[in-house]
Design a protein around this motif. Structure first.
Motif, short mmCIF file in Angstrom:
data_model
loop_
_atom_site.label_atom_id
_atom_site.label_comp_id
_atom_site.label_asym_id
_atom_site.label_seq_id
_atom_site.Cartn_x
_atom_site.Cartn_y
_atom_site.Cartn_z
N UNK A 127 40.75 45.93 29.97
CA UNK A 127 41.02 47.18 30.69
C UNK A 127 39.76 47.74 31.33
N UNK A 128 38.62 47.57 30.67
CA UNK A 128 37.37 48.06 31.27
C UNK A 128 37.04 47.29 32.55
N UNK A 129 37.31 46.00 32.56
CA UNK A 129 37.09 45.21 33.77
C UNK A 129 38.06 45.63 34.87
N UNK A 130 39.34 45.73 34.51
CA UNK A 130 40.36 46.04 35.51
C UNK A 130 40.18 47.42 36.12
N UNK A 131 39.67 48.36 35.34
CA UNK A 131 39.52 49.74 35.81
C UNK A 131 38.14 50.04 36.37
N UNK A 132 37.23 49.08 36.34
CA UNK A 132 35.84 49.37 36.70
C UNK A 132 35.72 49.66 38.20
N UNK A 133 35.07 50.74 38.56
CA UNK A 133 34.98 51.12 39.99
C UNK A 133 34.16 50.14 40.83
N UNK A 134 33.32 49.31 40.22
CA UNK A 134 32.51 48.36 40.98
C UNK A 134 33.08 46.94 40.95
N UNK A 135 34.30 46.78 40.46
CA UNK A 135 34.98 45.48 40.54
C UNK A 135 35.92 45.53 41.73
N UNK A 136 35.69 44.65 42.69
CA UNK A 136 36.43 44.69 43.95
C UNK A 136 37.76 43.97 43.90
N UNK A 137 37.88 42.98 43.04
CA UNK A 137 39.11 42.22 42.89
C UNK A 137 39.28 41.86 41.42
N UNK A 138 40.49 42.06 40.90
CA UNK A 138 40.81 41.62 39.55
C UNK A 138 41.73 40.41 39.67
N UNK A 139 41.29 39.28 39.15
CA UNK A 139 42.09 38.07 39.14
C UNK A 139 42.52 37.81 37.71
N UNK A 140 43.83 37.86 37.48
CA UNK A 140 44.36 37.80 36.11
C UNK A 140 45.42 36.72 35.99
N UNK A 141 45.37 35.97 34.91
CA UNK A 141 46.45 35.06 34.54
C UNK A 141 46.91 35.41 33.13
N UNK A 142 48.21 35.58 32.97
CA UNK A 142 48.75 35.93 31.67
C UNK A 142 50.18 36.41 31.79
N UNK A 143 50.58 37.26 30.87
CA UNK A 143 51.97 37.71 30.83
C UNK A 143 52.26 38.70 31.94
N UNK A 144 53.53 38.78 32.32
CA UNK A 144 53.96 39.74 33.34
C UNK A 144 53.73 41.17 32.88
N UNK A 145 53.92 41.41 31.60
CA UNK A 145 53.72 42.77 31.06
C UNK A 145 52.28 43.22 31.25
N UNK A 146 51.33 42.37 30.88
CA UNK A 146 49.92 42.74 31.03
C UNK A 146 49.54 42.78 32.51
N UNK A 147 50.11 41.87 33.30
CA UNK A 147 49.85 41.90 34.73
C UNK A 147 50.24 43.22 35.37
N UNK A 148 51.36 43.78 34.92
CA UNK A 148 51.78 45.08 35.44
C UNK A 148 50.78 46.17 35.07
N UNK A 149 50.25 46.10 33.84
CA UNK A 149 49.27 47.08 33.40
C UNK A 149 47.99 46.99 34.24
N UNK A 150 47.54 45.77 34.50
CA UNK A 150 46.34 45.57 35.31
C UNK A 150 46.56 46.07 36.72
N UNK A 151 47.75 45.83 37.26
CA UNK A 151 48.07 46.33 38.60
C UNK A 151 47.94 47.84 38.67
N UNK A 152 48.43 48.53 37.63
CA UNK A 152 48.33 49.99 37.61
C UNK A 152 46.88 50.44 37.56
N UNK A 153 46.08 49.78 36.72
CA UNK A 153 44.67 50.17 36.61
C UNK A 153 43.94 49.96 37.93
#
Length: 468
Positions: free
Chosen positions: A205-231
């Motif tokens: 979550x710290x990576x996904x929400x970090x203001x200096x991360x320009x792109x989050x590339x995630x592989x995993x469950x759809x549930x967690x993917x939705x959470x990362x999308x929100x962040x």
């Protein structure tokens, strides 16, 4: 393995907490890794941000040379990679060698080549359209293919001029340490690639929400993917998501049934069924249905469970006790909803220790049944009859997922017509072999964006129009 790799050096974590890494075969703790914090992520992102301008401005040939050197170093450690994955994931050595070690090396080689040939500029009227690296990439990867999924993100990111902060799965983090040893030995510039281990709710979550991360590339469950999308959406950052699957293997009446079923069972059971692209729904024309059930039952029953270092082992454990409980719960649910058990199941003999689930075949599964709709992520195959090609396509598309699939027919053009109608990101016809240069990704809730090959570069690039 008590440190992180940040800014080109192995550094101590901010805290003292650790995460145990379990051998899922013997149910013993084989290692501990640091439980990172938001402070550790801040350090890693800051290092990646400092390194970005120089890496983005580097000549493509220079970046290609770094990737080529990394490939050489990593290839020299292929056996160690396979053994490490066998220990932390329980994958049989044949699979660990060919897939877990071999595939990421192939992907890395492809991006070392592609890095030297950047996407060409385009002229549209008075505009020159250029592609530029997006910036700092936060890569969050799963446990089921612990090196391949890292390389599938890290290699194209580096090839395009991005810098990376990696958070590998805390269940299988050990092979990531081997990779970063190779990165250090290969001499990649400081800050270009950084490693922080930890849990999803903290480091992820710290990576996904970090203001200096320009792109989050995630592989995993759809549930967690939705959470990362929100962040990421909260700060208008881009995401690339490779999520779940419930792929259909369509076997038409004129198919080579023996080959279709054998390959289909192997696909469904690969990696103990812990594969997002697994063909876990076998759709068979009603005229050949019972024969297919018999063939699938016999084929699955031949998958010997055991220690990954035993050459006779074809099926390892699932990743954890929690995963074992989850998979068994789905089998129980399938039987309660009317499926017919033909092999495996809850009472089948398994090794005395380890998180083993017997290879299980469920016949007479209804298209809307739980086991036909939800991703089980274990060695469970559901077999479903269909009436004609239209019915097969309807059943195949009756899913919130759309990641992969297969079609089998004696008439390749007929198979192609069916494949074109399937709402999924990849379809293999008559067992067409995997192509590491082809775009990989899904429709619907299977994700956003594509990985691998030239298409995989696009996720890490911004598009700029310059008018003259």
């Amino acid at each position: 393995m008590d440190r992180f790799y940040i800014d080109g050096a192995w550094v101590a974590p901010a805290g003292r907490d650790t995460i145990p890494v379990e051998d899922p075969v013997h149910e013993t703790i084989i290692e501990h890794v640091p439980a990172g914090t938001a402070e550790d992520v801040d350090r890693a992102v800051a290092a990646a941000r400092r390194a970005f301008p120089a890496w983005a401005a580097a000549d493509p040939a220079e970046r290609a040379a770094h990737l080529d050197k990394l490939h050489t170093v990593l290839a020299g450690r292929a056996d160690e990679i396979a053994r490490t994955v066998a220990r932390e994931l329980g994958s049989p050595m044949k699979v660990a060698t060919a897939v877990h070690a071999g595939l990421p090396l192939t992907v890395l080689r492809s991006y070392a080549d592609l890095a030297a040939r950047p996407l060409p500029e385009e002229t549209i009227g008075n505009s020159t359209v250029v592609r530029e690296p997006i910036g700092v990439v936060g890569a969050i990867t799963p446990w089921n293919y612990p090196l391949h999924q890292v390389v599938a993100k890290l290699a194209p990111a580096l090839a395009t001029g991005c810098t990376v902060v990696l958070k590998p799965s805390e269940i299988t983090p050990l092979v990531a340490y081997l990779l970063f040893d190779a990165i250090d030995a290969a001499g990649l510039p400081p800050g270009v690639v950084n490693l922080v281990t930890g849990t999803g709710p903290v480091v992820g979550e710290a990576v996904a929400a970090h203001p200096d991360v320009d792109l989050v590339s995630f592989t995993g469950s759809t549930r967690v993917g939705a959470r990362i999308s929100h962040l990421a959406a909260d700060r208008i950052a881009r995401v690339a998501l490779e999520l779940g699957g419930k792929s259909a293997n369509v076997i038409l009446a004129d198919a080579d049934l023996t080959k279709a079923v054998k390959v289909g069972v192997g696909n469904a059971l690969l990696n103990s069924g812990q594969t997002c692209t697994a063909w876990t729904r076998m759709l068979v024309h009603s005229s050949r249905y019972e024969e297919a059930v018999e063939l699938a039952t016999a084929s699955a029953a031949r998958y010997t469970m055991g220690d990954p270092f035993d050459e006779n082992t074809r099926l390892g454990p699932v990743s954890s006790r929690a995963q074992k409980t989850r998979v068994r719960g789905y089998v129980e649910k399938g039987l309660a909803e009317g499926a017919r058990l033909t092999t495996g199941g809850l009472d089948a003999p398994v090794p005395a220790t380890g998180h083993f689930v017997a290879p299980t075949v469920l016949a007479d599964v209804l298209p809307d049944a739980t086991v036909a709709q939800e991703e089980i992520f274990g060695p469970v195959l559901s077999i479903i009859p269909f009436a004609d090609d239209d019915d097969a396509v309807t059943i195949a598309n009756n899913s919130r997922y759309g990641l992969a699939g297969g079609v089998w027919s004696g008439d390749e053009e007929r198979a192609l017509r069916v494949a074109r109608r399937m709402r999924t990101g990849q379809v293999d016809i008559n067992g067409g072999r995997f192509n590491p240069l082809a775009p990989f990704g899904g429709y619907k809730q299977s994700g956003l964006g594509r990985e691998l090959g030239p298409h995989g570069l696009h996720e890490f690039l911004e598009t700029k129009a310059i008018q003259r």
